[in-house]
Motif scaffolding. Sequence first.
Motif, PDB file in Angstrom:
ATOM      1  N   LEU A  23       1.020  -1.148  -0.403  1.00  0.00           N
ATOM      2  CA  LEU A  23      -0.251  -0.034   0.347  1.00  0.00           C
ATOM      3  C   LEU A  23       1.001   1.518   0.416  1.00  0.00           C
ATOM      4  CD1 LEU A  23      -2.892   1.506   0.709  1.00  0.00           C
ATOM      5  CD2 LEU A  23      -1.923   1.228   3.422  1.00  0.00           C
ATOM      6  N   LEU A  24       1.898   1.349   0.826  1.00  0.00           N
ATOM      7  CA  LEU A  24       3.039   2.539   1.177  1.00  0.00           C
ATOM      8  C   LEU A  24       3.547   2.435  -0.412  1.00  0.00           C
ATOM      9  CD1 LEU A  24       4.058   1.874   4.585  1.00  0.00           C
ATOM     10  CD2 LEU A  24       2.879   3.519   3.880  1.00  0.00           C
ATOM     11  N   ARG A  25       4.040   1.414  -1.538  1.00  0.00           N
ATOM     12  CA  ARG A  25       5.038   2.127  -1.913  1.00  0.00           C
ATOM     13  C   ARG A  25       4.112   2.181  -3.154  1.00  0.00           C
ATOM     14  NH1 ARG A  25       6.346  -2.973  -2.276  1.00  0.00           N
ATOM     15  NH2 ARG A  25       7.991  -2.742  -0.631  1.00  0.00           N
ATOM     16  N   ILE A  29       4.335   5.530  -5.212  1.00  0.00           N
ATOM     17  CA  ILE A  29       4.575   5.400  -6.580  1.00  0.00           C
ATOM     18  C   ILE A  29       3.890   6.295  -7.571  1.00  0.00           C
ATOM     19  CG2 ILE A  29       4.133   4.472  -8.794  1.00  0.00           C
ATOM     20  CD1 ILE A  29       5.584   2.081  -7.102  1.00  0.00           C
ATOM     21  N   ILE A  30       2.175   6.400  -6.760  1.00  0.00           N
ATOM     22  CA  ILE A  30       0.844   6.861  -7.471  1.00  0.00           C
ATOM     23  C   ILE A  30       1.093   8.647  -7.524  1.00  0.00           C
ATOM     24  CG2 ILE A  30      -1.665   7.067  -7.411  1.00  0.00           C
ATOM     25  CD1 ILE A  30      -1.491   4.097  -7.120  1.00  0.00           C
ATOM     26  N   ALA A  31       1.147   9.430  -6.074  1.00  0.00           N
ATOM     27  CA  ALA A  31       1.165  10.351  -5.513  1.00  0.00           C
ATOM     28  C   ALA A  31       2.025  11.510  -6.611  1.00  0.00           C
ATOM     29  CB  ALA A  31       1.247  10.530  -4.385  1.00  0.00           C
ATOM     30  N   ALA A  32       3.875  10.230  -6.779  1.00  0.00           N
ATOM     31  CA  ALA A  32       4.852  10.943  -7.160  1.00  0.00           C
ATOM     32  C   ALA A  32       4.500  10.731  -8.948  1.00  0.00           C
ATOM     33  CB  ALA A  32       6.304  10.500  -6.835  1.00  0.00           C
ATOM     34  N   LEU A  88      -2.276  12.649  -2.307  1.00  0.00           N
ATOM     35  CA  LEU A  88      -3.119  11.510  -2.083  1.00  0.00           C
ATOM     36  C   LEU A  88      -1.696  11.551  -1.465  1.00  0.00           C
ATOM     37  CD1 LEU A  88      -2.897  11.089  -6.176  1.00  0.00           C
ATOM     38  CD2 LEU A  88      -4.877  10.119  -4.588  1.00  0.00           C
ATOM     39  N   LEU A  89      -0.893  11.925  -1.859  1.00  0.00           N
ATOM     40  CA  LEU A  89       0.897  11.652  -0.741  1.00  0.00           C
ATOM     41  C   LEU A  89       0.170  11.440   0.970  1.00  0.00           C
ATOM     42  CD1 LEU A  89       3.853  10.475  -1.100  1.00  0.00           C
ATOM     43  CD2 LEU A  89       3.720  13.570  -0.200  1.00  0.00           C
TER      44      LEU A  89
ATOM     45  N   ALA B  58       9.225   3.174   5.006  1.00  0.00           N
ATOM     46  CA  ALA B  58       8.324   2.246   5.732  1.00  0.00           C
ATOM     47  C   ALA B  58       8.141   0.871   4.659  1.00  0.00           C
ATOM     48  CB  ALA B  58       7.435   3.045   5.819  1.00  0.00           C
ATOM     49  N   ALA B  59       7.904   1.631   3.385  1.00  0.00           N
ATOM     50  CA  ALA B  59       7.156   0.404   2.502  1.00  0.00           C
ATOM     51  C   ALA B  59       8.492  -0.766   2.795  1.00  0.00           C
ATOM     52  CB  ALA B  59       7.275   0.797   1.639  1.00  0.00           C
TER      53      ALA B  59
END
Lengths: 132, 273
Positions: A23-25, A29-32, A88-89, B58-59
Amino acid sequence: MSEPLWRTGRWSDEHVELFVGNLLRWGVIIAAAVTVVGGALFLSLHGGRIADYHVFHGQPDALKSVSNVVANALRFQPEAVIQLGLLLLIATPIARVALSLLAFVKQHDRTYIVVTAIVLGLLLYSLTGAGA
Amino acid sequence: MTGLVAIGSFAAGMLGALTGLGGGMIIVPMLTLVFGVDIRYAIGASLISVIATSSGAAAAYVREGYTNIRIGMFLEVATTLGALGGAYIAGLISTSAIAVIFSLVLAYSAYRSFQPREEHSIDGPPDKWATRLRMDGTYPTAEGMQPYTVHAVPTGFSLMFLAGILSGLLGIGSGAVKVLAMDQAMRLPFKVSTTTSNFMIGVTAAASAGVYLHRGYIDPVLAFPVMLGVLAGALTGARVLAGAKVRALRTIFTVVIVFLAVEMAYKGLRGGI
């Protein structure tokens, strides 16, 4: 990506953590990516505009609330597209807290349901501008 | 200007990772002193970069199984409340006062980063709060899963409230205070405190970012090169850190940081910020 939690029905700490990692990754990525699109759009229209950040005048209302940012981003207004990426970030750690809440609910962990709900409530209070 | 800010932010992110101070501690002085940006815009952009770095790291951490989500979530109550409070205080006091407070925290954090971190013994009776809240856990080591107990929960909670205030007021992750709370007071193993602190930094920054957004402190055109630059710099810094001898580098960086702190305090007191 690993099997979605709601399909496997396994809510052990390890499964949740693995899902959180993805989820974090993907959140970052999407936010960036959205931010890069908005930034490219802005630079193509304005070039190296010499911005004045010496004097503080605040942002227009169009960029100050979640609903306005989304509405203007959908019209491809460059600053709003960037701001959407930034939102989003901001949403990624909030989504992580929301997911933890769901995990504690599944584990019937009352103490931590309350603790996590307080944290999530404070985050949403801040994001929706209830206190601004 | 966008290109220069991106390059500067990349350097700040790398410096933040190498010194363990975090990108926010470097980005705010850089934007205000080098680029002459109003400190409120600088703090808004910094908060965004702090979230990016925290979620990005964190990822990777999450898979290793060190993060103690219960400890993190419980202490988040303190840091998010503090962060909201800090963001409100930021709207009440002068930018000069913010600059002076920033320089003090910067100097303290640099000092802390040079203190050797001592691993505490993990035996002894746990705190009654830790037992009630089921905070004690295990973490993977070379010899298999190692249990640990948690101490001084009320002290840790109070320090976390302070960390939250500083984060919301100055746009930083407050990693130094968070690690102080978890290493020294609660006596968690390093790997647990480092990863749990990183998790908390993102949530804390998100709490104040909302307030800053609604106040109009987050400028998208300034924040996007800062965010992308710091994120890329931090990821690069983490790679370099894994392979390099950092002792000499850190000495040089500390000189830079002390200079930034003095300059910021001076300008703040003179009313130049």
